[in-house]
Design an enzyme around this catalytic site. Structure first.
Site, PDB file in Angstrom:
ATOM      1  N   GLU A  55       0.825  -1.217   0.000  1.00 55.67           N
ATOM      2  CA  GLU A  55       0.000   0.000   0.000  1.00 55.67           C
ATOM      3  C   GLU A  55       0.858   1.266   0.000  1.00 55.67           C
ATOM      4  OE1 GLU A  55      -3.013  -0.440  -0.846  1.00 55.67           O
ATOM      5  OE2 GLU A  55      -2.951  -2.592  -0.449  1.00 55.67           O
ATOM      6  N   HIS A  76       1.938   1.958  -3.469  1.00 55.65           N
ATOM      7  CA  HIS A  76       0.894   2.639  -4.251  1.00 55.65           C
ATOM      8  C   HIS A  76       0.972   4.154  -4.074  1.00 55.65           C
ATOM      9  CE1 HIS A  76      -1.622  -0.285  -6.262  1.00 55.65           C
ATOM     10  NE2 HIS A  76      -1.766  -1.013  -5.166  1.00 55.65           N
TER      11      HIS A  76
END
Length: 165
Positions: free
Chosen positions: A132, A135
């Site tokens: 994450e 990202h």
């Protein structure tokens, strides 16, 4: 709020380095609610803001039923040598490859009240924290593959029925 549509490989927002969230306002509260609603769907371990079209530094997680979020997360520590770890991504649907991930990770950030949040652990949590935060830096897990696996994965992307041309 609502579960939002996931952006897929080829969408420019997925390559954007996300801006820090400077002020907690109604827009940020709405974003966090949508991130949490989006990660609660079955089979989801994490959803980052760019995956729902917002270039802001926040993600939600759902690890073994523990659901939460982090605003302005920073990957502050990893431990152990990176090892090939089976990984997929909602933004690259249907693909599964071994990405190099550290076996332990820590992320620090804040919650909606500005209180410190620290998430740390191993296994799926460590993998999700690394995935994450990648990202939020405009990186998909495909960048963590060996060159040979990346070539194969990119061929699979180009041949997929969801790929944005």
């Amino acid at each position: 709020m609502t579960a939002r549509e996931i952006r897929v490989f080829g969408d420019p927002v997925l390559r954007s380095v996300c801006a820090p969230i400077d002020e907690i306002d109604d827009g940020v509260r709405s974003l966090i609610a949508d991130l949490v609603d989006s990660v609660e769907l079955p089979g989801r371990a994490g959803v980052a803001a760019p995956q729902i079209g917002v270039a802001a530094r926040a993600f939600s997680y759902n690890i073994d039923g523990d659901i939460g979020y982090v605003i302005n997360p920073v990957l502050t520590e990893v431990r152990g040598e990176p090892v090939p770890t089976g990984e997929g991504c909602l933004s690259v649907p249907g693909l599964w490859h071994d990405a190099l991930r550290h076996p332990w990770a820590r992320v620090e950030g804040i919650d909606l009240e500005g209180n410190p949040v620290v998430l740390e652990g191993e296994g799926l949590l460590a993998q999700a924290l690394q995935h994450e935060t990648d990202h939020l830096d405009g990186m998909l897990y495909l960048s963590r593959l060996t060159p040979e696996d990346r070539r194969r994965a990119m061929r699979e992307v180009r041949e997929s029925d969801w790929f944005l041309t």
